[in-house]
Design an enzyme around this catalytic site. Structure first.
Site, PDB file in Angstrom:
ATOM      1  N   SER A  13      35.096  15.333 -37.326  1.00 12.68           N
ATOM      2  CA  SER A  13      34.973  14.008 -38.087  1.00 12.68           C
ATOM      3  C   SER A  13      33.662  13.678 -38.578  1.00 12.68           C
ATOM      4  O   SER A  13      33.086  13.317 -39.660  1.00 12.68           O
ATOM      5  CB  SER A  13      35.547  12.810 -37.185  1.00 12.68           C
ATOM      6  OG  SER A  13      34.639  12.487 -36.198  1.00 12.68           O
ATOM      7  N   ASN A  14      32.604  14.068 -37.562  1.00 11.88           N
ATOM      8  CA  ASN A  14      31.268  14.034 -37.997  1.00 11.88           C
ATOM      9  C   ASN A  14      30.802  15.149 -38.955  1.00 11.88           C
ATOM     10  O   ASN A  14      29.955  14.630 -39.900  1.00 11.88           O
ATOM     11  CB  ASN A  14      30.248  14.499 -36.775  1.00 11.88           C
ATOM     12  CG  ASN A  14      30.256  13.087 -35.950  1.00 11.88           C
ATOM     13  OD1 ASN A  14      29.320  12.149 -36.452  1.00 11.88           O
ATOM     14  ND2 ASN A  14      30.753  12.977 -34.741  1.00 11.88           N
ATOM     15  N   ARG A  91      29.107  23.399 -26.063  1.00 12.22           N
ATOM     16  CA  ARG A  91      28.259  24.672 -25.341  1.00 12.22           C
ATOM     17  C   ARG A  91      26.920  24.040 -25.096  1.00 12.22           C
ATOM     18  O   ARG A  91      26.306  23.628 -26.038  1.00 12.22           O
ATOM     19  CB  ARG A  91      28.442  26.018 -25.944  1.00 12.22           C
ATOM     20  CG  ARG A  91      29.563  26.625 -26.144  1.00 12.22           C
ATOM     21  CD  ARG A  91      29.365  27.828 -27.062  1.00 12.22           C
ATOM     22  NE  ARG A  91      28.631  28.730 -26.447  1.00 12.22           N
ATOM     23  CZ  ARG A  91      29.130  29.800 -25.370  1.00 12.22           C
ATOM     24  NH1 ARG A  91      30.354  29.781 -25.161  1.00 12.22           N
ATOM     25  NH2 ARG A  91      28.201  30.354 -24.955  1.00 12.22           N
ATOM     26  N   ILE A  92      26.084  24.669 -24.097  1.00  9.05           N
ATOM     27  CA  ILE A  92      24.939  24.151 -23.651  1.00  9.05           C
ATOM     28  C   ILE A  92      24.006  25.374 -24.411  1.00  9.05           C
ATOM     29  O   ILE A  92      24.342  26.581 -23.890  1.00  9.05           O
ATOM     30  CB  ILE A  92      24.667  23.884 -22.303  1.00  9.05           C
ATOM     31  CG1 ILE A  92      25.502  22.767 -21.726  1.00  9.05           C
ATOM     32  CG2 ILE A  92      23.106  23.396 -22.106  1.00  9.05           C
ATOM     33  CD1 ILE A  92      25.340  22.332 -20.587  1.00  9.05           C
ATOM     34  N   LEU A  93      23.483  25.022 -25.102  1.00 10.21           N
ATOM     35  CA  LEU A  93      22.460  26.198 -25.919  1.00 10.21           C
ATOM     36  C   LEU A  93      21.196  26.758 -24.732  1.00 10.21           C
ATOM     37  O   LEU A  93      20.805  26.011 -24.139  1.00 10.21           O
ATOM     38  CB  LEU A  93      21.640  25.799 -27.236  1.00 10.21           C
ATOM     39  CG  LEU A  93      22.777  25.351 -28.174  1.00 10.21           C
ATOM     40  CD1 LEU A  93      22.231  24.560 -29.403  1.00 10.21           C
ATOM     41  CD2 LEU A  93      23.480  26.502 -28.788  1.00 10.21           C
ATOM     42  N   ASN A 107      21.295  16.658 -32.436  1.00 10.44           N
ATOM     43  CA  ASN A 107      22.836  16.606 -31.848  1.00 10.44           C
ATOM     44  C   ASN A 107      23.165  14.851 -32.034  1.00 10.44           C
ATOM     45  O   ASN A 107      22.287  13.969 -31.757  1.00 10.44           O
ATOM     46  CB  ASN A 107      22.428  16.550 -30.271  1.00 10.44           C
ATOM     47  CG  ASN A 107      23.735  16.457 -29.535  1.00 10.44           C
ATOM     48  OD1 ASN A 107      24.638  16.857 -29.667  1.00 10.44           O
ATOM     49  ND2 ASN A 107      23.453  15.953 -27.970  1.00 10.44           N
ATOM     50  N   HIS A 109      25.363  12.220 -29.812  1.00  8.01           N
ATOM     51  CA  HIS A 109      25.701  11.673 -28.454  1.00  8.01           C
ATOM     52  C   HIS A 109      26.506  10.282 -28.504  1.00  8.01           C
ATOM     53  O   HIS A 109      25.701   9.571 -28.992  1.00  8.01           O
ATOM     54  CB  HIS A 109      24.882  11.936 -27.551  1.00  8.01           C
ATOM     55  CG  HIS A 109      25.427  11.764 -26.000  1.00  8.01           C
ATOM     56  ND1 HIS A 109      26.241  12.704 -25.251  1.00  8.01           N
ATOM     57  CD2 HIS A 109      25.389  10.644 -25.308  1.00  8.01           C
ATOM     58  CE1 HIS A 109      26.689  12.414 -24.282  1.00  8.01           C
ATOM     59  NE2 HIS A 109      26.106  11.069 -24.197  1.00  8.01           N
ATOM     60  N   ASP A 145      21.190  16.418 -23.528  1.00  7.08           N
ATOM     61  CA  ASP A 145      21.322  15.165 -24.381  1.00  7.08           C
ATOM     62  C   ASP A 145      19.966  14.291 -24.041  1.00  7.08           C
ATOM     63  O   ASP A 145      20.046  13.175 -23.329  1.00  7.08           O
ATOM     64  CB  ASP A 145      22.386  14.258 -23.654  1.00  7.08           C
ATOM     65  CG  ASP A 145      23.774  14.867 -24.002  1.00  7.08           C
ATOM     66  OD1 ASP A 145      23.922  15.459 -25.161  1.00  7.08           O
ATOM     67  OD2 ASP A 145      24.788  15.018 -23.229  1.00  7.08           O
TER      68      ASP A 145
HETATM   69  C1  GRF Z   1      31.609  12.995 -31.038  1.00  6.00           C
HETATM   70  O1  GRF Z   1      31.926  11.886 -30.179  1.00  6.00           O
HETATM   71  C2  GRF Z   1      30.031  13.513 -30.669  1.00  6.00           C
HETATM   72  O2  GRF Z   1      29.391  12.129 -30.596  1.00  6.00           O
HETATM   73  C3  GRF Z   1      30.260  14.204 -29.401  1.00  6.00           C
HETATM   74  O3  GRF Z   1      31.847  14.809 -29.820  1.00  6.00           O
HETATM   75  C4  GRF Z   1      32.379  14.282 -30.622  1.00  6.00           C
HETATM   76  C5  GRF Z   1      32.512  14.867 -31.653  1.00  6.00           C
HETATM   77  O4  GRF Z   1      33.535  14.509 -32.645  1.00  6.00           O
HETATM   78  N1  GRF Z   1      29.348  14.933 -29.167  1.00  6.00           N
HETATM   79  P1  GRF Z   1      33.798  15.064 -33.945  1.00  6.00           P
HETATM   80  O5  GRF Z   1      34.449  16.598 -33.566  1.00  6.00           O
HETATM   81  O6  GRF Z   1      32.804  15.055 -34.684  1.00  6.00           O
HETATM   82  O7  GRF Z   1      35.147  14.369 -34.443  1.00  6.00           O
END
Ligand code: GRF
Length: 217
Positions: A13-14, A91-93, A107, A109, A145
């Site tokens: 969704s992001n 994954r942690i880079l 990132n 969060h 994070d």
């Molecule tokens: C989001 O809540 C983001 O903050 C976290 O993982 C989720 C990803 O959501 N890191 P989407 O795949 O972008 O819908």
């Protein structure tokens, strides 16, 4: 133009918010030119395909973290990527990858860092009993994070909120601050000094303080 690669493991969704902003010309000079996922069934890959953007499944199986990140770095170099966005990339880079993109990995969060890093930040926040939660965009450093904060949004936690409600409310603000962060980067308005990120130009904050509880007498 700032070429952006979005790394995502799931729902996307992001990514969708970034693509919508790009279409509406609200992403400054940034354009998403590559989407990479470690999971073949990530909706993010489908979304990228539909938008005509190069979508790559990079399969981690049989690779060490170092080898995987090296393949990723090579792919991003081939595609001439300027900015990497982690949008739900599970994954942690490695340090080597992070050092290859100094202050060029953003990132998102779903918590007000430094509170509740790691997985299920919304669940952690509810379990802790916080009254406000939110989201954070930050540059990525070698700790999880942790890097310099770009933008944060605040979301009140209502007594009746469950994890789904809170996640939904936070997600709505995630989309806004992620789009704004990428735009600010593309406009060259972010500069990092130690832990602090300076934002050049006008940034308006709605009336403060926003979330002082009004307790009945
Ligand atoms: C989001 O809540 C983001 O903050 C976290 O993982 C989720 C990803 O959501 N890191 P989407 O795949 O972008 O819908």
């Amino acid at each position: 133009m700032v070429n952006v690669a979005v790394l995502a493991s799931g729902r996307g969704s992001n990514l969708e918010a970034l693509l919508t902003a790009q279409q509406a010309r609200r992403l400054g000079g940034a354009r998403v030119t590559l989407v990479v996922s470690d999971r073949p069934d990530a909706r993010a890959l489908t979304l990228a395909g539909e938008a005509g953007i190069k979508a790559e499944h990079l399969d981690p199986s049989g690779h060490t973290r170092e080898a995987y990140d090296e393949r990723l770095r090579e792919l991003l170099a081939t595609e001439d990527i300027d900015l990497v966005v982690l949008a739900g990339f599970l994954r942690i880079l490695t340090g080597a990858f992070v050092r290859a993109f100094p202050n060029r990995i953003i990132n998102i969060h779903p918590a007000l860092l430094p509170a509740f890093p790691g997985l299920d930040a919304q669940g952690q926040a509810l379990a802790y009993g916080v009254r406000v939660a939110g989201a954070t965009t930050h540059f990525v450093d070698e700790q999880v994070d942790h890097g310099p904060i770009i933008l944060q949004s605040v979301v009140p936690v209502r007594p009746e909120d469950g994890s789904d409600d809170l996640s939904r409310n936070i997600l709505e603000t995630e989309h806004r601050i992620l789009v704004d962060s990428v735009r600010l980067f593309a406009e060259g308005r972010l500069s990092v000094s130690g832990r602090r990120v300076e934002i050049k130009g006008d940034v308006r904050y709605p009336g403060t303080p926003l979330f002082v509880p009004e307790v009945a007498t």
